[in-house]
Each structure stands twice: as C-alpha cells, then as structure tokens.
Design a protein around this motif. Structure first.
Motif, PDB file in Angstrom:
ATOM      1  N   ASP A  86       0.835  -1.207   0.000  1.00 45.03           N
ATOM      2  CA  ASP A  86       0.000   0.000   0.000  1.00 45.03           C
ATOM      3  C   ASP A  86       0.869   1.256   0.000  1.00 45.03           C
ATOM      4  OD1 ASP A  86      -2.295  -1.535   0.034  1.00 45.03           O
ATOM      5  OD2 ASP A  86      -2.605  -1.364   2.208  1.00 45.03           O
ATOM      6  N   ILE A  87       1.936   1.241   0.783  1.00 45.00           N
ATOM      7  CA  ILE A  87       2.841   2.389   0.823  1.00 45.00           C
ATOM      8  C   ILE A  87       3.505   2.583  -0.537  1.00 45.00           C
ATOM      9  CG2 ILE A  87       5.004   3.256   1.816  1.00 45.00           C
ATOM     10  CD1 ILE A  87       4.142   1.897   4.450  1.00 45.00           C
ATOM     11  N   ALA A  88       3.960   1.485  -1.136  1.00 39.13           N
ATOM     12  CA  ALA A  88       4.618   1.561  -2.444  1.00 39.13           C
ATOM     13  C   ALA A  88       3.667   2.097  -3.507  1.00 39.13           C
ATOM     14  CB  ALA A  88       5.145   0.185  -2.843  1.00 39.13           C
ATOM     15  N   ALA A  89       2.368   1.781  -3.375  1.00 38.46           N
ATOM     16  CA  ALA A  89       1.389   2.245  -4.354  1.00 38.46           C
ATOM     17  C   ALA A  89       1.191   3.753  -4.304  1.00 38.46           C
ATOM     18  CB  ALA A  89       0.053   1.537  -4.123  1.00 38.46           C
ATOM     19  N   GLU A  90       1.557   4.355  -3.159  1.00 40.14           N
ATOM     20  CA  GLU A  90       1.417   5.804  -3.008  1.00 40.14           C
ATOM     21  C   GLU A  90       2.551   6.569  -3.689  1.00 40.14           C
ATOM     22  OE1 GLU A  90       1.223   6.640   1.122  1.00 40.14           O
ATOM     23  OE2 GLU A  90      -0.466   5.290   1.499  1.00 40.14           O
ATOM     24  N   GLY A  91       3.660   5.889  -3.957  1.00 39.90           N
ATOM     25  CA  GLY A  91       4.816   6.557  -4.557  1.00 39.90           C
ATOM     26  C   GLY A  91       6.023   5.650  -4.508  1.00 39.90           C
ATOM     27  N   ASP A  92       7.205   6.232  -4.685  1.00 41.53           N
ATOM     28  CA  ASP A  92       8.430   5.440  -4.734  1.00 41.53           C
ATOM     29  C   ASP A  92       8.812   4.931  -3.356  1.00 41.53           C
ATOM     30  OD1 ASP A  92      10.764   4.346  -5.823  1.00 41.53           O
ATOM     31  OD2 ASP A  92      11.931   6.092  -5.208  1.00 41.53           O
ATOM     32  N   LEU A  93       9.011   3.611  -3.226  1.00 39.70           N
ATOM     33  CA  LEU A  93       9.500   3.006  -1.993  1.00 39.70           C
ATOM     34  C   LEU A  93      10.830   2.338  -2.307  1.00 39.70           C
ATOM     35  CD1 LEU A  93       9.277   2.107   0.944  1.00 39.70           C
ATOM     36  CD2 LEU A  93       7.932   0.134   0.172  1.00 39.70           C
ATOM     37  N   THR A  94      11.895   2.857  -1.722  1.00 38.57           N
ATOM     38  CA  THR A  94      13.235   2.344  -2.011  1.00 38.57           C
ATOM     39  C   THR A  94      13.547   1.097  -1.203  1.00 38.57           C
ATOM     40  OG1 THR A  94      13.985   4.589  -2.480  1.00 38.57           O
ATOM     41  CG2 THR A  94      15.679   2.933  -2.066  1.00 38.57           C
ATOM     42  N   GLY A  95      13.201   1.112   0.096  1.00 40.10           N
ATOM     43  CA  GLY A  95      13.551  -0.034   0.920  1.00 40.10           C
ATOM     44  C   GLY A  95      13.058   0.103   2.337  1.00 40.10           C
ATOM     45  N   VAL A  96      13.407  -0.897   3.154  1.00 36.57           N
ATOM     46  CA  VAL A  96      13.028  -0.910   4.567  1.00 36.57           C
ATOM     47  C   VAL A  96      14.270  -1.127   5.421  1.00 36.57           C
ATOM     48  CG1 VAL A  96      10.697  -1.764   4.095  1.00 36.57           C
ATOM     49  CG2 VAL A  96      12.530  -3.402   4.578  1.00 36.57           C
ATOM     50  N   THR A  97      14.210  -0.647   6.655  1.00 32.32           N
ATOM     51  CA  THR A  97      15.257  -0.941   7.631  1.00 32.32           C
ATOM     52  C   THR A  97      14.734  -2.005   8.587  1.00 32.32           C
ATOM     53  OG1 THR A  97      14.642   0.605   9.408  1.00 32.32           O
ATOM     54  CG2 THR A  97      15.850   1.504   7.510  1.00 32.32           C
ATOM     55  N   ALA A  98      15.633  -2.847   9.075  1.00 36.27           N
ATOM     56  CA  ALA A  98      15.254  -3.901  10.015  1.00 36.27           C
ATOM     57  C   ALA A  98      16.358  -4.091  11.041  1.00 36.27           C
ATOM     58  CB  ALA A  98      14.977  -5.207   9.272  1.00 36.27           C
ATOM     59  N   GLY A  99      15.970  -4.505  12.246  1.00 36.00           N
ATOM     60  CA  GLY A  99      16.927  -4.613  13.339  1.00 36.00           C
ATOM     61  C   GLY A  99      17.384  -6.020  13.663  1.00 36.00           C
TER      62      GLY A  99
END
Length: 234
Positions: free
Chosen positions: A94-107
């Motif tokens: 859903d977030i990607a559909a709103e615009g460009d999503l490059t990546g995610v951070t994870a711990g």
C-alpha cells in the motif's frame, strides 16, 4: 528514494533507524506491527508505545494490527512465520502504491528465521533492505548503542538468570557486564536475540523528547513483563 523503518520502539529497530539516518537514507515513516498474541516474527511487549516514540522521532507511524498469530492457527513455526509476514507485506504494498518506496530498515541481529522472510518480502516488492545490525558482534553493538546515548529499558524477561529485578531496569554498562556473566553461565544472549529479554528505548540521539514511563510488573515464576500504566513525553 524513500525508506520505511520497521519499528517496534525496541533497541534493535531503533538502532537500525538511527544508523539509516546517519547514513543519509531518507526514512519517511515508521511501521509497527501489533501482534494480538505470541509472535515468531515480531517484538510483542508494549508495542503501543511506538506511537510516543514516533512522535519523539518526528516521523509518521503506520500501524498494522493483524489477527492473532497463535500457534494453533498454523501447522508449524515455519508456516506461522510465513503467515505473519503477509500483513506486513500488504502494508508495504500500500505504501509503495502511493509513490516510490526504495527499501526498509530492520533490526535483525542473528535470526535467519526473521531475516530470510524479510529478504523474501523485499525481493517480491523489488525494494532494498538495510540491516545494519546483521551478523555484528552483540557486545560491540550494545556498547555502540550506549556510547551513542541510547537509554534502554528492559520491559520483558524470559531466561535463566534474569529475575524480576530486571524488569524496568536500564540497560547500562553495569547491566551489560552482568549480561556478559549470564552469557557465560547460562548462554543468555547479550542483546536478548533469542527472546531472553525485550526492550524499549526511552531516549536517544534520534529522538527530540525523552519518554517517561509509569509501570508495575507482572512475574510468572520464570518470566515476566512490565505493565505500562502511563507514558508521556517530557
């Protein structure tokens, strides 16, 4: 070049967010999953505090509240992990559909179980993964967090050698020395990577205002957690 930080408010996801910002990644929002029950994939205690943390960090928070991930709902741990990743993937789509999503951070530090599923998610979405804790020495990471100014509170424990006195305790140099001894005696992971303990970051260089907690504790014989009765930004 927008990034989403997978965020619980605990030390590991907070460190991943902080390191991403230090590296100049454009983290535009945080994303918290609130499991209704036990979870193999996600940090579970006190995730509602992520809202205060997000306010202090100054980033919008996306919250995902999926159905209960009880072990009775799926045939095995692997299938449960696969099921648990689905609502996270849907939220990121859903977030990607709103615009460009490059990546995610994870711990993630050492968990192949979690990391392999997040890597698979990133592959399916065609996005990058920034995991600055992955395969790092746990004691070095803990020292770096403290040196950077992270104030870390322990909110849950479930391991030999960790009693009720650890609940609500600040993870400082003295606590780290005790964890080192418990690692030698019982194998307790210094960062709690095996679920030995869970944390919440009440202050740090990535936050504008410290979070104050008012809580009681619940102890169940061999494990326990804090019950947050009030929390606010100073």
């Amino acid at each position: 070049m927008s990034w989403v930080s997978l965020f619980s408010g605990g030390k590991d996801s907070s460190w991943a967010l902080y390191r991403a910002q230090q590296e100049g990644l454009d983290v535009e929002r945080l994303l918290t999953v609130h499991p209704a029950g036990d979870s193999y994939m996600y940090h579970t205690p006190a995730t509602h505090l992520a809202r205060l943390a997000a306010e202090s960090v100054g980033l919008p928070l996306v919250e995902v509240e999926p159905d209960d991930f009880g072990a009775d709902d799926v045939p095995d741990a692997g299938a449960q992990g696969d099921a648990e990743i689905e609502p996270l993937e849907a939220a990121l789509r859903d977030i990607a559909a709103e615009g460009d999503l490059t990546g995610v951070t994870a711990g993630a530090v050492e968990s192949e179980y979690q990391t392999s599923r997040i890597e698979g998610l990133c592959d399916r979405l065609g996005i990058d993964l920034f995991a600055p804790l992955w395969q790092r020495d746990p004691e070095t990471l803990a020292t770096e967090m403290l040196d950077a100014g992270f104030e870390i509170r322990i909110v849950q424990v479930a391991a030999a050698g960790l009693d009720e006195s650890w609940l609500g305790r600040t993870l400082d140099a003295d606590a780290l020395a005790e964890l080192r001894a418990l690692n030698d005696e019982y194998g307790v992971h210094i960062l709690g990577e095996g679920g030995e303990f869970e944390t919440f970051v009440v202050d740090g260089p990535h936050m504008d205002r410290r979070i104050e907690l008012e809580f009681t504790t619940e102890w169940e014989g061999t494990r326990g957690h804090i019950v947050v009765e009030d929390a606010w930004l100073e």
